[in-house]
Design an enzyme around this catalytic site. Structure first.
Site, PDB file in Angstrom:
ATOM      1  CG  ASP A  35      -2.051  -0.745   1.273  1.00  0.00           C
ATOM      2  OD1 ASP A  35      -2.327  -1.365   0.255  1.00  0.00           O
ATOM      3  OD2 ASP A  35      -2.758  -0.727   2.291  1.00  0.00           O
ATOM      4  CE  LYS A  57      -6.999  -0.363  -0.229  1.00  0.00           C
ATOM      5  NZ  LYS A  57      -6.679  -1.060   0.808  1.00  0.00           N
ATOM      6  CG  MET A 170      -8.246   7.210   7.162  1.00  0.00           C
ATOM      7  SD  MET A 170      -9.135   5.791   6.519  1.00  0.00           S
ATOM      8  CE  MET A 170      -9.397   4.821   7.997  1.00  0.00           C
TER       9      MET A 170
HETATM   10  N1  SAH Z   1      -4.139  -0.280   9.243  1.00  0.00           N
HETATM   11  C1  SAH Z   1      -3.575   1.015   9.600  1.00  0.00           C
HETATM   12  C2  SAH Z   1      -4.551   2.134   9.387  1.00  0.00           C
HETATM   13  C3  SAH Z   1      -4.940   2.369   7.951  1.00  0.00           C
HETATM   14  S1  SAH Z   1      -6.043   3.699   7.756  1.00  0.00           S
HETATM   15  C4  SAH Z   1      -3.085   0.970  11.038  1.00  0.00           C
HETATM   16  O1  SAH Z   1      -3.367   0.003  11.766  1.00  0.00           O
HETATM   17  O2  SAH Z   1      -2.388   1.897  11.447  1.00  0.00           O
HETATM   18  C5  SAH Z   1      -4.963   5.019   7.320  1.00  0.00           C
HETATM   19  C6  SAH Z   1      -4.893   6.047   8.426  1.00  0.00           C
HETATM   20  O3  SAH Z   1      -4.068   5.590   9.486  1.00  0.00           O
HETATM   21  C7  SAH Z   1      -4.280   7.361   8.018  1.00  0.00           C
HETATM   22  O4  SAH Z   1      -5.233   8.193   7.375  1.00  0.00           O
HETATM   23  C8  SAH Z   1      -3.874   7.933   9.362  1.00  0.00           C
HETATM   24  O5  SAH Z   1      -4.966   8.454  10.060  1.00  0.00           O
HETATM   25  C9  SAH Z   1      -3.421   6.679  10.085  1.00  0.00           C
HETATM   26  N2  SAH Z   1      -1.961   6.481   9.992  1.00  0.00           N
HETATM   27  C10 SAH Z   1      -1.327   5.439   9.458  1.00  0.00           C
HETATM   28  N3  SAH Z   1       0.014   5.565   9.564  1.00  0.00           N
HETATM   29  C11 SAH Z   1       0.222   6.739  10.197  1.00  0.00           C
HETATM   30  C12 SAH Z   1       1.389   7.446  10.606  1.00  0.00           C
HETATM   31  N4  SAH Z   1       2.606   6.968  10.392  1.00  0.00           N
HETATM   32  N5  SAH Z   1       1.230   8.637  11.226  1.00  0.00           N
HETATM   33  C13 SAH Z   1       0.005   9.137  11.448  1.00  0.00           C
HETATM   34  N6  SAH Z   1      -1.135   8.516  11.086  1.00  0.00           N
HETATM   35  C14 SAH Z   1      -1.030   7.331  10.471  1.00  0.00           C
END
Ligand code: SAH
Length: 247
Positions: A35, A57, A170
């Site tokens: 991703d 995405k 998000m």
């Molecule tokens: N499966 C992922 C989440 C995917 S949804 C998890 O468990 O972390 C994507 C969202 O995750 C982004 O829009 C943001 O809100 C958050 N996110 C993912 N990585 C991040 C990071 N390094 N710093 C801040 N927010 C993050």
């Protein structure tokens, strides 16, 4: 012989937050589908002999539709390949891991899920914000600010609750609606909020404010996705507990 699909959590950014199992699978895979949120340092671990496929995405701009990703995973495994489906954070937290597995079950493709450090845990640790604390929060809720149809429709009355930390994934696009709704449902306008941009990476930025002012702070500083919102009194600890060295 059919291969296998590993649905692997890559963690929030820092490659050292990969599990040992994730590292082993990434470095021995035949095919890796990854991703947008998986960082370059982790992609660099994929062997040059492996087939490397970027499948998207960005929000509302899927480079490969979800059903095609699901189909591709099954197809590659049926060719006998060891397939790693690499996802940011944890595959089962706002990661559509469940949707991808359903197709594999239907097609009788063997699979395994490898958990990862979710953004909430990674960002909280690297920003110095304990998500629970005996003096401030006895529970924590993970929410998405972005629904399938593009709206933000959260159970606002349940979210305005004492001693509860909210972590919103998000949440940037819907932030204006989120902050206004929380205040309308009774959250104190001075409720502390942190936003963590690119958490756990070398580019991490952390801003703290209040629920009434966070939108302005985000605009002023041009905060971009991926960013995580942490709302609750635990955010007041950030100044004290932030680690001032360099990761
Ligand atoms: N499966 C992922 C989440 C995917 S949804 C998890 O468990 O972390 C994507 C969202 O995750 C982004 O829009 C943001 O809100 C958050 N996110 C993912 N990585 C991040 C990071 N390094 N710093 C801040 N927010 C993050």
């Amino acid at each position: 012989m059919t291969g296998k699909v590993y649905l692997v959590g890559a963690g929030p950014g820092d490659p050292e937050l990969l599990t040992i199992k994730a590292h082993r699978l990434i470095t021995t895979a035949d095919v890796v589908l990854y991703d947008r949120l998986v960082g370059a340092d982790i992609i660099a671990l994929i062997p040059t002999t492996a087939e490397k496929m970027y499948v998207g995405k960005a929000k509302s701009m899927h480079s490969l539709p979800q059903n095609e990703i699901n189909g591709l995973l099954a197809q590659k495994a049926k060719e006998g390949k060891m397939v790693v489906r690499l996802k940011g954070g944890d595959p089962f937290i706002f990661g559509r891991g469940g949707e991808e597995l359903e197709e594999l079950v239907q097609e009788s493709v063997p699979f395994e899920v490898v958990p990862g450090i979710t953004a909430a845990a990674g960002c909280a640790a690297y920003a110095g914000i304990p998500l629970t604390h005996r003096d401030y929060a006895q529970s924590v809720r993970f929410l998405t600010g972005h629904l399938k149809d593009g709206t933000t429709d959260l159970p606002w009355d349940e979210l305005v609750h004492p001693a509860q930390t909210l972590v919103i994934y998000m949440g940037l696009t819907g932030l204006e609606e989120i902050s206004q709704s929380l205040i309308r449902f009774g959250m104190k306008p001075s409720m502390p909020v942190a936003v963590v941009e690119k958490g756990t990476t070398l580019e991490q930025r952390v801003f703290t404010s209040t629920i009434s002012d966070i939108l302005a702070v985000i605009k002023q500083n041009d905060v971009k996705s991926p960013a995580l919102l942490i709302i609750g009194d635990v955010v007041t600890l950030q100044n004290k507990l932030e680690w001032h060295g360099k990761y």
